[in-house]
Motif scaffolding. Sequence first.
Motif: not given
Length: 318
Positions: A106-112, A141-150, A185-187, A189-194
């Motif tokens: 993926e283009d962006l990988i996110i962890g907990g 839409s789910l995560s834009i307001n969480t620190s996961l994407l801030r 960076y999201l602009l 991205c073609k894919s994201i993985r959590n």
Amino acid sequence: MVSIIVPVYNAEEHLRRCVDSILVQTFSDFELLLIDDGSKDNSGKICDEYTVKDSRVRVFHKENGGVSSARNLGLDNAQGEWIAFVDSDDFIPTGALLNLLSNDNEDLIIGGYKNHFEDELLNLNTVSSVNRSVDFNTFLSLSINTSLLRTPWCKLFKKEIIDRANLKFDNTLVFGEDTVFVTSYLLHCKSIRNCNKYCYNYYNIGDDYINKYKEHSNSILLYCDKITPIYNKLDSLYSLSGVKIVYGFIFDILKQSYNEGKISTCMFANFLLNPYTIAVLRARKSIHIDILLFLAKYSIVGLYLYNNLTKRIKHVNA
């Protein structure tokens, strides 16, 4: 394979805990860039000690310029395929890199991550992998307001994307510079993985953030100027209804700052005319908000009338 960038400023109390947690990772193909941002304590010496202990550690000393300039220096010198950021007062569990890299397509990988101040583990366990599709819209839409994407930490960014898009942290911002970087960076991205696994320990020092934000009201307004066009571009690609909540929070802070005379009437009025601000405030369905938005169109005169009107209402209620 991974370049880990750690900005360091007067961090001697927690720095060893941070660096040690990185050096004992079960995944070992990484370099660690310690950026000493003009520390006045022993942080710089501690950084140098690690270059002797481990050949993967590279240290850069610079004059103090803030966390953005430190991270940018790290980006300029990073040699890895992936970029990770860790703050010097935080640390990572031993399997963090391995968990994040378990599927690196993926283009962006996110962890907990675990927020130790609030003692909670935060992740998006309902989403695993998304691409430019309806799933991507839902994820944002789910995560834009969480620190996961801030925040930049607890993530892996592709260096190739960062270089191609010439992405840097904005040195003019003292508030929200990390959000502007990640959202920009999201602009691209073609894919994201959590990965839905625990990858980071975040230590919130427990400041009174409301008062901290109020003291930096002008910086918050500058942040809004920077982030709004990015959100506009994202909105043209995806449905970002959740993004408006950010402006609702900022409004609550700035209204207090305005009432206390910490920002000018003109600046507050300009913020009120932001389309995202209008959208979230309209949703509150308050007559006071409707009057405020209407009078904000007339800037200084309008807000002067609003202030006098609210004072009269309070007087009558009393």
